[in-house]
Design a protein around this motif. Sequence first.
Motif, mmCIF file in Angstrom:
data_model
loop_
_atom_site.group_PDB
_atom_site.id
_atom_site.type_symbol
_atom_site.label_atom_id
_atom_site.label_comp_id
_atom_site.label_asym_id
_atom_site.label_seq_id
_atom_site.Cartn_x
_atom_site.Cartn_y
_atom_site.Cartn_z
ATOM 1 N N LEU A 153 -4.447 -1.619 -1.854
ATOM 2 C CA LEU A 153 -5.488 -1.067 -0.994
ATOM 3 C C LEU A 153 -6.799 -1.830 -1.162
ATOM 4 O O LEU A 153 -7.507 -2.118 -0.184
ATOM 5 C CB LEU A 153 -5.684 0.419 -1.316
ATOM 6 N N ARG B 217 -0.145 0.533 -5.417
ATOM 7 C CA ARG B 217 -0.806 1.069 -4.218
ATOM 8 C C ARG B 217 -2.315 0.859 -4.282
ATOM 9 O O ARG B 217 -2.934 0.409 -3.317
ATOM 10 C CB ARG B 217 -0.506 2.568 -4.086
ATOM 11 N N LEU C 120 -7.650 6.297 -0.372
ATOM 12 C CA LEU C 120 -7.314 5.752 0.938
ATOM 13 C C LEU C 120 -8.346 6.174 1.987
ATOM 14 O O LEU C 120 -8.794 5.359 2.811
ATOM 15 C CB LEU C 120 -5.912 6.223 1.337
ATOM 16 N N LEU D 155 -3.392 1.839 8.254
ATOM 17 C CA LEU D 155 -3.835 2.671 7.137
ATOM 18 C C LEU D 155 -3.898 4.143 7.531
ATOM 19 O O LEU D 155 -3.540 5.019 6.735
ATOM 20 C CB LEU D 155 -5.205 2.191 6.650
ATOM 21 N N VAL E 124 0.837 -1.203 0.000
ATOM 22 C CA VAL E 124 0.000 0.000 0.000
ATOM 23 C C VAL E 124 0.870 1.250 0.000
ATOM 24 O O VAL E 124 0.465 2.304 -0.493
ATOM 25 C CB VAL E 124 -0.948 -0.018 1.219
ATOM 26 N N LYS F 158 -11.659 4.206 1.572
ATOM 27 C CA LYS F 158 -11.567 2.820 2.052
ATOM 28 C C LYS F 158 -11.555 2.772 3.586
ATOM 29 O O LYS F 158 -12.220 1.935 4.200
ATOM 30 C CB LYS F 158 -10.303 2.172 1.493
ATOM 31 N N TYR G 262 -8.669 -4.011 1.791
ATOM 32 C CA TYR G 262 -10.089 -3.823 2.073
ATOM 33 C C TYR G 262 -10.809 -5.170 2.155
ATOM 34 O O TYR G 262 -11.690 -5.375 2.998
ATOM 35 C CB TYR G 262 -10.710 -2.952 0.977
#
Length: 843
Positions: free
Chosen positions: A370, A366, A404, A389, A358, A407, A374
């Motif tokens: 991500l 990335r 980001l 995160l 990430v 999420k 998730y």
Amino acid sequence: MNPFSSGTRLRDMIRAIRACKTAAEERAVVRKECAAIRAAINENDQDYRHRNLAKLMFIHMLGYPTHFGQMECLKLIASAGFPEKRIGYLGLMLLLDERQEVLMLVTNSLKQDLNHSNQYIVGLALCALGNICSAEMARDLAPEVERLLQFRDPNVRKKAALCSIRIIKKVPDLAENFINPASSLLKEKHHGVLITGVQLCMDLCKVSSEALEYVRKKCIEGLVKTLRDIANSPYSPEYDIAGITDPFLHIRLLKLLRILGQGDADASDCMNDILAQVATKTESKKNAGNAILYECVETIMSIEDNGGLRVLAINILGRFLSNRDNNIRYVALNMLMKAIVVDAQAVQRHRATILECVKDSDASIRKRALELVYLLVNESNVKPLTKELIEYLEVSDQEFKGDLTAKICSLVEKFSPEKIWYIDQMLKVLSEAGNFVKDEVWHALIVVISNASDLHGYTVRALYRAFQTSTEQESLVRVAVWCIGEYGDMLVNNVGMLDIEEPITVTESDTVDAVEVAIKRHTLDLTTKAMALIALLKLSSRFPSCSERIKDIIVQNKRSLMLELQQRSIEFNCILQKHQNIRSALLERMPVLDEATFSGRRAGSLHTAISTSTGAPHNLQNGIAKPAAAPIADLLDLSSDDAAAPSSSGGDFLMDLLGVDLSPASAPSGTSQPPKAGTDVLLDLLSIGTSPPAQSSSSASDILSSSQDNKAPLANLNGLASLSSLPANATSPASPVPMMDLLDGLGPIPQKHEENGPAYPSLVAYESSSLRMTFNFSKQPGNPQMTLIQATFTNLSPNVYNDFLFQAAVPKKSLVMRIRIAYKMNNKDVLEEGQINNFPRDL
């Protein structure tokens, strides 16, 4: 010799074109050359036909039209010599495609060349057929190609296999003819023929279930043996790439095994051992080995269940994530997203490595990592993963913060174990990236805060601290000023202190200072400043000592360039100056917001409609659904507080809020004398400026009318059938939605009408070029004073109407109705208005 004559060599023409300095010069050279070639074609020049066609192919690759040379291809194909045929077939593949009608003329030449004694000419015909074969040509020439699959020369067999792939794609019905010849190719020793045979079997299995079953039963053991032999074969210079024998054949065999193993446990069992061997023994230091390992992993994940093999495959993907090559890491992340559906526990072991991805410098890695994180989050690991995160959110690039943040907010909302943890994490996100948070996210946070009554003090103190350091984050400021307005007294008095908190000293003046910063900060938008003004108004009730200062701040916004702030400032100033008796009730805390209703609205399951029926949801500024109260009060948005109903001062406070004195000077104290004027205020609330024809004073109480002689008492506005908004499907007698009662306000529709049918004829109440509205009248048994009206709407146009809304207003005395109909047609808003005064007199 003329350098641009038909006898010019190809290299001379290429040299002349490359010597051109402008596009115009190049076009001139090409035009001259094309003219010379046309002249040679017209003269039937056989000596330079192949040279002219070669030049035409080069001109075609430059993008110039060459259709005039298509027949020359056919003439060269019909020639006896190999050099002429080679140029002819090359021109055929470049200058023509399967859609050209001229192509039908070459079918006979292809058939002759497929049966030619010269294997090179046979190869030319197979290459051409494999590139431009149409469905008609496939049906005509399939027997010749099928026969050539058994030809003595391996190169011809290879070309025939590739040509067969084209044929079965064009005509899948011919697949059954190629099943036996294709399966025999799987026993070949020649790697070129074997690769094409494997590919042919793959395509056959995709288009024919019969071929799939045949290959499963007859060929799977041979395929496993072939793969084992290649994997264990000694060094072979002819096929060696990076120390691996023929990785291309490795990959083809693995792909075919994947097709055969899907949905078949027996076939999967046969290949388990060889897949484990390939996965463990293949060298991963070179790209060739990584390609084989990737295909092996994909095959393992596709065939029937084998837990040990799948763990091995996922471990290989975990090693890929540590590779320095971006492409290898990316394909590993892609494969892990598929593997998590099959074996989430095995993927969880590589969680730390995935989290590192990430933070990768490559944007595509990335984003993919991500998405994988998730999918990995569950109730047991949400806290550590969210912590990681959020820590990365502090240092991430601006272009990545949006994804980001979205999420993180989704994870916190979905898997939050407790409200205090949810609030803490959301405050961290708002402090770091509040400008990237969507509106529905901070709306949801406010709903959660509203429902966590034991955390109100903790939350407002945490927001105050965060606000002091992050005034640039728009969403944080909005949530902070909302909470300060609602729970500012808790902030000052340190109500509800928790053990985990540090004491904080905040005065009433400090609280007002914080909200004033939000109003005066030029970078904040209109919505935030409007919310801050509301917070100040509420604080004026919480902090009487700061009331004058709050009033001064509100008055300053009378001169604001933003109309919304001007209007709020004027209205709030009226409340502070003239209505001290209702201010405390008006500014009480918001009632607890319904989390279930808000969640349903976010999911799209609840649709807000404007309606005067009790309980209909209204759309507030903060996006929370609230129950409706009196229709006119809702127009002023005063029903958000429980105590927003008129107090002992009577119903006149609605008019007083606008600064209009409607009380007669001669009215004695304690009487309920109706106001003599002020209808314009109600008209302004509805934003209606059109006036109907002059009527009697009794019809002037119609809310949709702009008459100046309205004498309807304001306190009795709810007694009027003032405003009804009905959805388009509310015409059924059994509908639970309230219908219009002409005589005595809104009444519920009974579930059943009288069985004797309507007592009055139908009335076409309104008709335009696109819409007709019909009224059916009936009496309720045992209640002759009440008339039920069923409205039926008919679409007279071929268009589809959306968002249909019907509004009506009637006085209590006169049988007159003003109507307004709104809908969308072809994404355009349409508004129709009218008046109905031809009701039956004996209703």
